[in-house]
Design an enzyme around this catalytic site. Sequence first.
Site, PDB file in Angstrom:
ATOM      1  N   ALA A   1       0.822  -1.213   0.000  1.00  0.00           N
ATOM      2  CA  ALA A   1       0.000   0.000   0.000  1.00  0.00           C
ATOM      3  C   ALA A   1       0.859   1.268   0.000  1.00  0.00           C
ATOM      4  O   ALA A   1       0.472   2.278  -0.594  1.00  0.00           O
ATOM      5  CB  ALA A   1      -0.945  -0.002   1.199  1.00  0.00           C
TER       6      ALA A   1
ATOM      7  N   ALA B   1      -1.669  -6.830   0.717  1.00  0.00           N
ATOM      8  CA  ALA B   1      -2.038  -8.230   0.987  1.00  0.00           C
ATOM      9  C   ALA B   1      -1.790  -8.628   2.435  1.00  0.00           C
ATOM     10  O   ALA B   1      -2.559  -9.405   2.999  1.00  0.00           O
ATOM     11  CB  ALA B   1      -1.261  -9.158   0.049  1.00  0.00           C
TER      12      ALA B   1
ATOM     13  N   CYS C   1       2.874   1.522  13.016  1.00  0.00           N
ATOM     14  CA  CYS C   1       3.418   2.124  11.809  1.00  0.00           C
ATOM     15  C   CYS C   1       4.280   3.329  12.142  1.00  0.00           C
ATOM     16  O   CYS C   1       5.170   3.694  11.392  1.00  0.00           O
ATOM     17  CB  CYS C   1       2.294   2.560  10.868  1.00  0.00           C
ATOM     18  SG  CYS C   1       1.533   1.155  10.048  1.00  0.00           S
TER      19      CYS C   1
HETATM   20  C1  LIG Z   1      -0.276  -1.019   6.585  1.00  0.00           C
HETATM   21  C2  LIG Z   1      -0.894   0.205   6.020  1.00  0.00           C
HETATM   22  C3  LIG Z   1      -0.289   0.888   4.957  1.00  0.00           C
HETATM   23  C4  LIG Z   1       1.033   0.458   4.379  1.00  0.00           C
HETATM   24  O1  LIG Z   1       0.899  -0.777   3.738  1.00  0.00           O
HETATM   25  P1  LIG Z   1       2.188  -1.627   3.292  1.00  0.00           P
HETATM   26  O2  LIG Z   1       1.615  -2.639   2.354  1.00  0.00           O
HETATM   27  O3  LIG Z   1       2.719  -2.238   4.548  1.00  0.00           O
HETATM   28  O4  LIG Z   1       3.126  -0.708   2.639  1.00  0.00           O
HETATM   29  C5  LIG Z   1      -0.922   2.003   4.471  1.00  0.00           C
HETATM   30  N1  LIG Z   1      -2.086   2.420   4.985  1.00  0.00           N
HETATM   31  C6  LIG Z   1      -2.709   1.788   5.996  1.00  0.00           C
HETATM   32  C7  LIG Z   1      -4.013   2.283   6.489  1.00  0.00           C
HETATM   33  C8  LIG Z   1      -2.125   0.665   6.545  1.00  0.00           C
HETATM   34  O5  LIG Z   1      -2.727   0.046   7.552  1.00  0.00           O
END
Ligand SMILES: *Cc1c(COP(=O)(O)O)cnc(C)c1O
Length: 396
Positions: free
Chosen positions: A87, A216, A341
């Site tokens: 993401a 994923a 995060c």
């Molecule tokens: C985990 C997350 C991300 C980042 O996703 P990755 O695939 O780990 O880079 C972004 N936005 C939200 C809301 C998340 O929970």
Amino acid sequence: MRSIVRGLETNPAVRTPIYLDHHATTPCDSRVVEAMLPYFSRDFGNAASRTHVFGWRAEAAVALAREQIAAGIGARVPEEIIFTSGATESLNLALKGAAELREKNRDRIVVATTEHRAVLDAAEALAASGITLSRVGVDSEGRIDLDRLRRTVDARTLAVAVMAANNEIGVLAPVAEIGAICREQGALFVCDAAQAAGKVALDVEAAQVDLCALSAHKLYGPKGIGALYVRSRPKVRLAAQIHGGGHERGLRSGTLAVPLVVGFGRALEICLEALPSETTRLRELRDRLLDRLVRELDAVSLNGSSTERLAGNLNVSFEGVDAAALLVALPDVALSSGSACSSAEPHPSHVLTALGLAPERIRSALRIGIGRTNTEAEIDFVAEALVAAVRRLRAG
Ligand SMILES: *Cc1c(COP(=O)(O)O)cnc(C)c1O
């Protein structure tokens, strides 16, 4: 791995440590691993190889996964799904890719103050290329101020980024209303659905989402794979941020990680098969835990809306207790204070700060993410451990 906590009722049904951090990541489902396995060895082909059966098999597997993901989010056609590493990359491609091809008079990006760092940092990085950033706040329950949003989004707005579900407080956004506001002004609606996909029904067509980021590993699939939904009608134009061969309709070059792609598709499919029953089950576990905490302890507060919320999420403050000390006191439970995060940064959670909560309440906040493998026995064990730890810490 097996240990029964001292001083607590022993329950042979409970194995510790207990994982309650499903917003940080989820375990890869065994059915997903099984689906992936052949693509590491027997069917190892490059999906871009056009001249032999190894490539064709890989390509067919990728095509199926693309269909599974498109169907899972209500995309019109599978070609709207672009595979990425996750993401974070998807959100960078969405925001930077749109900014690079923007019309001259559209120079503003609007974000909610509770967005993930992937959105906030990518948008801030665009300031150097002449983009201005507008932030729209949330109420004390974490819900975006739609009137403010309506007043902020205008003909100069390039994109609006609002997440479908928050990774700290689980609060769900009214995506269809936001989509309508964006469409009216011709602004792109960028929706971070990393936490929402597979957990709540998503329909990018109905909600008029233009760009939607998925990951994923948040939905019981493998780490290192995600996707960006890119609307084809009306067509959203993006500039590639990674060049080299023109894979993924030229938007994201590089050899596809076929096993991970396969796992991603299967993982979303499994989530959606069980969505109604799993939502009910998680909500019951969550309410069971919260009810017990509220019943047995004083001064426990829920952070974020109690109704517009992911079924598996709790974010709870225990007055007078430091969350970091509470985590130390709970070695058998994998939990997070604030947000995993942003645990790289020592600052208090920007999400809880955006709710206007007092610093004391933010310092005492735990994020609890209940997921697929959690059982009622585990929840009871955690409730008991939490109550005991909070009492102990409050007693000094
Ligand atoms: C985990 C997350 C991300 C980042 O996703 P990755 O695939 O780990 O880079 C972004 N936005 C939200 C809301 C998340 O929970």
